[in-house]
Write an enzyme that holds these catalytic residues in place. Structure first.
Site, PDB file in Angstrom:
ATOM      1  N   GLU A 116       0.867  -1.192   0.000  1.00  0.00           N
ATOM      2  CA  GLU A 116       0.000   0.000   0.000  1.00  0.00           C
ATOM      3  C   GLU A 116       0.893   1.228   0.000  1.00  0.00           C
ATOM      4  OE1 GLU A 116      -2.161  -0.180   3.694  1.00  0.00           O
ATOM      5  OE2 GLU A 116      -2.752  -2.240   3.281  1.00  0.00           O
ATOM      6  N   LYS A 118       2.374   4.575   1.296  1.00  0.00           N
ATOM      7  CA  LYS A 118       2.410   5.146   2.648  1.00  0.00           C
ATOM      8  C   LYS A 118       2.018   6.608   2.524  1.00  0.00           C
ATOM      9  CE  LYS A 118       5.164   5.456   6.831  1.00  0.00           C
ATOM     10  NZ  LYS A 118       5.063   6.859   7.134  1.00  0.00           N
ATOM     11  N   CYS A 425      34.402   9.180  23.382  1.00  0.00           N
ATOM     12  CA  CYS A 425      34.953   9.676  24.628  1.00  0.00           C
ATOM     13  C   CYS A 425      34.508   8.668  25.676  1.00  0.00           C
ATOM     14  CB  CYS A 425      34.370  11.053  24.937  1.00  0.00           C
ATOM     15  SG  CYS A 425      34.832  11.661  26.555  1.00  0.00           S
TER      16      CYS A 425
HETATM   17  S1  IVH Z   1       0.238   0.399   8.558  1.00  0.00           S
HETATM   18  C1  IVH Z   1       2.332   0.827  12.559  1.00  0.00           C
HETATM   19  N1  IVH Z   1      -0.298   1.473   6.278  1.00  0.00           N
HETATM   20  O1  IVH Z   1       2.476   5.521   8.834  1.00  0.00           O
HETATM   21  C2  IVH Z   1       1.077   0.173  12.361  1.00  0.00           C
HETATM   22  N2  IVH Z   1       0.496   2.914   7.979  1.00  0.00           N
HETATM   23  O2  IVH Z   1       4.953   5.058  10.450  1.00  0.00           O
HETATM   24  C3  IVH Z   1       0.791  -0.173  10.963  1.00  0.00           C
HETATM   25  N3  IVH Z   1       0.672   5.255   7.324  1.00  0.00           N
HETATM   26  O3  IVH Z   1       1.126   5.695  12.029  1.00  0.00           O
HETATM   27  C4  IVH Z   1       0.705   0.994  10.101  1.00  0.00           C
HETATM   28  N4  IVH Z   1      -0.041   5.004   5.259  1.00  0.00           N
HETATM   29  O4  IVH Z   1      -0.203   6.742  10.200  1.00  0.00           O
HETATM   30  C5  IVH Z   1       0.143   1.703   7.525  1.00  0.00           C
HETATM   31  N5  IVH Z   1      -0.831   2.245   4.183  1.00  0.00           N
HETATM   32  C6  IVH Z   1      -0.409   2.491   5.410  1.00  0.00           C
HETATM   33  C7  IVH Z   1      -0.052   3.781   5.852  1.00  0.00           C
HETATM   34  C8  IVH Z   1       0.400   3.946   7.152  1.00  0.00           C
HETATM   35  C9  IVH Z   1       0.378   5.867   6.160  1.00  0.00           C
HETATM   36  C10 IVH Z   1       1.178   5.915   8.530  1.00  0.00           C
HETATM   37  C11 IVH Z   1       0.369   5.584   9.748  1.00  0.00           C
HETATM   38  C12 IVH Z   1       1.335   5.107  10.787  1.00  0.00           C
HETATM   39  C13 IVH Z   1       2.634   5.537  10.219  1.00  0.00           C
HETATM   40  C14 IVH Z   1       3.699   4.567  10.648  1.00  0.00           C
END
Ligand code: IVH
Length: 676
Positions: A116, A118, A425
């Site tokens: 998917e 992001k 250090c």
């Molecule tokens: S899955 C972490 N799918 O990215 C739990 N997240 O860095 C699984 N996000 O807080 C997240 N598109 O807000 C997932 N297709 C997508 C996403 C996505 C954007 C954001 C989401 C999450 C952040 C994680």
């Protein structure tokens, strides 16, 4: 300048400062360099000094740290909202697949993934009870969110009621809220980028203001679901799409490493034509049963990863190279560059990593360089334009001394059998620069989590001799702080409250906080589970006890030679010993308890030996813990069960367990218990 003009100028500067405080303290996303920020504050103080009447306006009160946003009710999440670990190249992706296979003990079974985009927006969670939207929360700190339901309800495409068949009684939908690029253009004078605009609108106190902003969203996941009716991520998205949730059309199943690379390339190419910002591809294990088995580490799920697109780049010039000292004494060279905007943020520092990196790239003061910034990572130097180099420029000579004046050294790494690239250090708390960084770590979110005591305040309190070592945090003289500019009754009260609250801390957090090298959050949990109480943990301070304990620690999964050596070094140091004991005397450290007390192994202590056919040791351990059990690293009378895997169990352990009358569970029986 007339009095009126001075007042106007002053008010303008105060309002700019407030804005940047908000970016820094509430959003953790500064938009100007530290130097510009400090300059702005100095300009305000100068104006006040020269124009006494300004002080009467009482505007610069409480300006250290924007007031915590108390606007919305805080509500605990039903399940934590985690973040994602990142991949930056195909090797990272291969590693991700390998780790999953190792955890699940799969040899050559193919694992289907789901990809998917992001979305670079703001995450939110929507909770439906019997199909009615009853709650909407922001991510907050991942454990506790803010109630932004009224604002979320202004987004017309978010279903307020779900109509359809087989809707779970409880359904929590995780989604990313964004503003389309075209819509953003209409309001771009008010916000730096679409992400900020979405964040700002969601946090409006007045929903009718939010309503004016055309927010959109994509649903990408779930939190709590009862009863669980989904089998795969693909199946979940298909179902919720039928229930009128908006899902991203560019999602698809992925069956091989080649497909991972192809999909990444394809979406990267199409990226600019999309109406929303994306910053990578999220690859998830498609099978939800496998997701459940994989579980999460403290911060991120093991079943997903964000493969980030290459960072945005910009060209600038190095004005100076300075040295920074980290909390572990690591000496990092930093390039001070002409401020330049990269991905919407003004950058004036770039990391040069270490001596070798400077040598390899032949980076010099005065050079024109290309820098890049990926996500929250500190900007890095990509290349040096040697054609624009001044003829008189000289090679950079890396200092051999720390800023505190003492000699630095490179350690020999037992795992790579090479000298470490990083100079350090080794003075620990005896080096002012290391000590200050250690303090910043102690007050950080993952450690003591003291609101109002951020990095800048630590710097200030350090230079005023208010805080020199951790225990000083709990002995602050608030009358002295009151005299400082920017501190009013309200901010002092908030700080007091936050400090008192942080005095009660769980053992695992405490262990993480004291900053033993190589002991991150996960290892701190493993150690806390081994020691259980601070009473047992402090035995590490005594030489004889320590040596005995260290032998036992080597049995713990996750704790290796490097960690043991580091623990030994930490506790054999007299300064550490004095400082940490003093800190402990100020605190109420709670025993480590496993979260899920009711389960098949409730209050039972287990130990593993040998390998299992159906699962890795890590998974076996995770299962035992999620069922209320505690996994011990060494055999003792306290143990309830020794679980013996068929593959190469240690005979000594089995014999010892028999002698101690500990119940032995063989692999077959273990599988039976798990399936019962
Ligand atoms: S899955 C972490 N799918 O990215 C739990 N997240 O860095 C699984 N996000 O807080 C997240 N598109 O807000 C997932 N297709 C997508 C996403 C996505 C954007 C954001 C989401 C999450 C952040 C994680």
């Amino acid at each position: 300048m007339s009095k009126k003009k001075i007042v106007n100028l002053y008010k303008k500067k105060i309002s700019i400062l407030k804005k940047h405080n908000h970016y820094y303290y509430n959003q953790d996303k500064p938009k100007i360099s530290d130097k510009d920020y400090d300059d702005l504050k100095s300009e305000i103080s100068l104006l006040e000094k020269e124009n006494n009447f300004l002080k009467k306006l009482n505007l610069s009160q409480n300006l250290v740290g924007a007031k915590p946003t108390n606007k919305f009710k805080k509500v605990p999440h039903l399940q934590p909202m985690l973040s994602l670990s990142n991949a930056f190249n195909m090797n990272d992706m291969k590693d991700f697949i390998k780790k999953i296979n190792n955890f699940l003990n799969f040899k050559d079974r193919k694992i289907q993934l789901f990809s998917e985009p992001k979305i670079d927006g703001i995450s939110a969670t929507l909770i439906y009870e019997k199909g009615t939207l009853i709650r909407g929360l922001s991510r907050g700190d991942g454990t506790v969110g803010e109630d932004i339901l009224s604002n979320l309800k202004t987004i017309s495409s978010i279903p307020k009621f779900i109509k359809g068949e087989n809707i779970p009684n409880l359904l929590e939908i995780r989604c990313e809220i964004y503003i389309g690029k075209k819509d953003f253009l209409k309001i771009s004078d008010k916000f730096a980028n679409p992400r900020n605009a979405a964040g700002g609108s969601l946090r409006q106190k007045n929903p009718s203001e939010t309503e004016k902003i055309p927010l959109k969203y994509f649903a990408y996941g779930f939190g709590a679901v009862e009863p669980m009716i989904f089998k795969e991520q693909s199946d979940f998205l298909k179902k919720i799409s039928k229930w009128n949730f908006v899902i991203n059309p560019l999602s698809k199943t992925i069956d091989s490493l080649d497909e991972i690379a192809q999909e990444y390339k394809k979406i990267d190419q199409d990226r600019s034509s999309l109406d929303y910002d994306i910053d990578g591809i999220v690859y998830k294990v498609n099978d939800l049963n496998l997701q459940k088995r994989l579980g999460s580490t403290s911060n991120s799920p093991r079943w997903a990863i964000a493969y980030k697109f290459s960072a945005e780049k910009a060209t600038t010039k190095i004005n100076n190279i300075v040295i920074q000292v980290g909390r572990t004494g690591a000496i990092t060279p930093v390039a001070k560059v002409d401020p330049v905007t990269v991905g919407g943020v003004v950058v004036s520092n770039a990391t040069l990593h270490n001596e070798e990196e400077i040598e390899r790239k032949d980076i010099r003061i005065g050079d024109t360089i290309v820098i890049q910034r990926a996500g929250d990572v500190i900007p890095q130097v990509v290349s040096v334009d040697k054609s624009r180099r001044n003829q008189n420029s000289k090679k950079f000579i890396f200092p051999e001394k720390c800023l505190c004046g003492s000699k630095t050294s490179k350690e020999f790494s037992k795992s790579t059998k090479k000298l470490d690239a990083v100079r350090r250090c080794t003075k620990g708390y005896n080096c002012d620069f290391t000590a200050k960084e250690k303090l910043k770590h102690i007050v950080s979110k993952e450690a003591f989590n003291i609101d109002g005591l951020g990095k800048k305040v630590i710097e200030q309190f350090w230079s005023l001799n208010f805080i020199k070592e951790p225990s000083d945090i709990f002995k602050l003289n608030y009358n002295k702080i009151k005299k400082l500019e920017g501190w009013g009754d309200l901010s002092i009260n908030n700080l007091k409250k936050a400090i008192v609250k942080s005095k009660t801390i769980f053992l695992d957090r405490f262990i993480y906080s004291i900053g033993i090298r190589h002991i991150g959050q996960e290892n701190a949990k493993i150690l806390a589970s081994f020691f259980s109480s601070i009473k047992d943990f402090v035995k590490l301070f005594e030489f004889k006890n320590r040596k005995k304990i260290l032998v036992n620690l080597s049995d713990l999964d996750g704790i290796g030679e490097t960690q043991i050596q580091s623990i030994d070094n930490f506790f054999s140091n007299d300064t550490n010993s004095r400082i940490i004991k003093e800190l402990i005397s100020q605190l109420n450290i709670k025993d480590f308890t496993t979260q899920n007390k009711d389960g098949k192994f409730s209050n039972k202590k287990l130990m593993f030996t040998g390998g299992f056919k159906n699962m890795s040791r890590s998974e076996a351990k995770a299962i035992a813990e999620s069922n209320g059990g505690k996994v011990l690293g060494s055999l003792s009378k306290k143990l309830d069960f020794l679980i013996v895997g068929d593959s190469k169990p240690t005979k000594r352990k089995v014999d010892q367990a028999k002698q101690l009358n500990i119940k032995i569970i063989l692999e077959k029986e273990w599988n039976k218990i798990l399936n019962s």
